[in-house]
Design a protein around this motif. Structure first.
Motif, PDB file in Angstrom:
ATOM      1  N   PRO A 267       0.807  -1.226   0.000  1.00  0.00           N
ATOM      2  CA  PRO A 267       0.000   0.000   0.000  1.00  0.00           C
ATOM      3  C   PRO A 267       0.840   1.276   0.000  1.00  0.00           C
TER       4      PRO A 267
ATOM      5  N   THR B 111       0.408   5.489   0.689  1.00  0.00           N
ATOM      6  CA  THR B 111      -0.490   6.526   1.193  1.00  0.00           C
ATOM      7  C   THR B 111      -0.404   7.740   0.289  1.00  0.00           C
TER       8      THR B 111
ATOM      9  N   GLU C 118      -5.439   5.597   0.636  1.00  0.00           N
ATOM     10  CA  GLU C 118      -4.371   4.625   0.449  1.00  0.00           C
ATOM     11  C   GLU C 118      -4.659   3.822  -0.814  1.00  0.00           C
TER      12      GLU C 118
ATOM     13  N   SER D   2      -3.394   0.447  -3.443  1.00  0.00           N
ATOM     14  CA  SER D   2      -2.552  -0.741  -3.620  1.00  0.00           C
ATOM     15  C   SER D   2      -2.776  -1.304  -5.012  1.00  0.00           C
TER      16      SER D   2
ATOM     17  N   SER E  24      -8.481   2.862  -0.928  1.00  0.00           N
ATOM     18  CA  SER E  24      -9.239   2.842   0.313  1.00  0.00           C
ATOM     19  C   SER E  24      -9.282   4.269   0.863  1.00  0.00           C
TER      20      SER E  24
END
Ligand SMILES: [Zn+2]
Length: 466
Positions: free
Chosen positions: A148, A150, A156, A158, A174
């Motif tokens: 992941p 940020t 975040e 991935s 997310s």
């Protein structure tokens, strides 16, 4: 939170989706339109000022996903372009090549239009130049799968293996918005299970919002044994007739998979040891990237390489780097197999090979990839009797064959297989990256099977989410 569908919405190319959350603008893919009827959208100003976009997330190196990045950067984008390491390397090759083709095409058009005393629909300048392409390269921020990153407070992202082309990714974003967590899943182009070279697509068990492609949302591919049987039948018949086998191919992935399959057919003695040309400087460079990334191969391919064998080093394979070497292929007697780009015959060396073979009933043109509406490749597979290539008309007499088994895209059942790993009903599913019929049919298919809330957005649609 808002999603805006700025491309590949009820059509296949020009992938662009804007996610706006907590005042941050994230663009997922920045692709080129390749369908003739939509190409003028490449010239239109971006819907939002590129300088106000914070980040680009790039799923993979195909031109219809990355091909408009040089224009985005030239017009003010200064953020990072996140993608996997292999995607960054291949995109570099793809964009520099695309810029060169844009420049050459503009020059060619200028000359032709001057001669014919007419004006084309688009400005006779390149959409972007090699310098524009070079300027976006420093913005690439390579990431690894499953790690992941940020982006800003509460956001975040991935990347996960999509199994579509080397480096291709599905992206999970997310976000924390108003104290609640939401998961977005962008499928990118979904690859296929049990194919040579690459790993299977990653599956997910939960997401709140899912954007899924639907290139083949309305059909099911033939299996790989049928593909090999069809290929050997066409190659043997063409060899007997003394014609050539011309294979328009995407430089990225398809060319390598075809080499892999032809190699197997020769080893199994199902086709003769014909001279084989990989006539695409870009495919040759991309093949080098493949050799540099064995960590991304599947089990079968890793075994192959560990035994010091490479499907990319066939004894009768010649790679043609220069234009003169390419032209020399036309003077070879007997039957040869030529793999050349571009895959949809929209540019590149394939055009010259088509000019030399399409009027010959003894030759065969084998289409192994998706042919978007409005491309030369699509007119040929749709049965056009006559086509215009490099400004001249040519009768289509060659044997035109479609082979679906090489497709790098999941078919309807495979797309559903991917989706059906989601255990809890998502808030909404968006079906993109498919022609209108295909996208709608796949949308209906998901609704029938799951009862989920499915939306097939149109170009420029905006959806506010909670
Ligand atoms: Zn793709």
């Amino acid at each position: 939170m808002k999603l805006r569908f700025l491309g590949a919405a009820q059509n296949v190319t020009g992938s662009r989706t804007l996610l706006e959350v907590n005042g941050v603008r994230i663009l997922i893919d920045c692709g080129l339109y390749q369908e003739r009827q939509f190409r003028d959208r490449n010239w239109e100003p971006f819907t939002v000022d590129p300088s106000t976009i914070d980040t680009v997330l790039l799923t993979h190196a195909h031109l219809d996903h990355c091909g408009l990045l040089p224009k985005l950067v030239r017009e003010g984008f200064r953020g990072k372009i996140y993608c996997t390491t292999a995607t960054a390397e291949i995109t570099r090759i793809v964009l520099l090549d695309a810029a060169k083709i844009q420049v050459e095409d503009a020059e060619f058009k200028q000359k032709r239009h001057k001669r014919e005393k007419r004006r084309g629909k688009y400005p006779e300048v390149p959409l972007y130049t090699v310098k524009d392409a070079e300027e976006c390269l420093p913005l690439f921020a390579p990431v690894r799968y499953n790690e992941p990153v940020t982006l800003s407070d509460g956001i975040e992202v991935s990347f996960y293996d999509a199994g579509h082309i080397l480096g291709s990714a599905m992206i999970k974003v997310s976000v924390q918005s108003n104290g609640e967590k939401r998961l977005f899943l962008f499928s990118g182009d979904v690859g296929r299970w049990d194919k040579p070279i690459l790993r299977d697509p990653t599956v997910f068990d939960k997401a709140d919002y899912i954007q899924i492609e639907s290139t083949y949302g309305d059909r099911v591919h033939e299996n790989s044994e049928d593909t090999k049987a069809l290929l050997s039948k066409v190659i043997n018949a063409t060899n007997k007739a003394n014609g050539n086998i011309i294979i328009p191919s995407f430089s990225v992935e398809r060319s390598q998979e075809i080499l892999y399959c032809l190699n197997e057919l020769m080893i199994e003695d199902r086709i003769p040891q014909l001279m084989l040309f990989l006539d695409s400087p870009m495919a040759i460079r991309v093949t080098e990237v493949f050799k540099d990334h064995p960590e991304m191969f599947d089990h079968e391919m890793t075994n192959y390489m560990n035994n010091n064998k490479s499907p990319f080093n066939l004894p009768n394979l010649m790679v043609t780097r220069t234009a003169n070497e390419s032209k020399a292929i036309n003077h070879i007697g007997g039957t040869v197999i030529v793999i050349a780009g571009s895959g949809m015959c929209t540019g590149g060396r394939i055009k010259h090979h088509l000019v030399n073979n399409i009027t010959r009933p003894e030759s065969a043109v084998l289409f192994v990839g998706y042919q978007a509406n409005g491309t030369l490749g699509r007119s040929i597979v749709d049965g056009a009797k006559e086509v215009r290539i490099l400004g001249q008309k040519h009768r289509v007499k060659a044997n035109i064959v479609r082979v679906h088994g090489f497709s790098g895209h999941a078919d309807r059942d495979e797309l559903y297989r991917w989706l059906s790993n989601i255990k809890k009903q998502p808030r909404k599913v968006f079906v993109v990256h498919g022609e209108e019929n295909s996208a709608r049919q796949f949308g209906d298919f998901i609704r029938e099977k799951t009862g989920w809330d499915v939306c097939v957005p149109k170009y420029m649609d905006e959806v506010t989410l909670d």
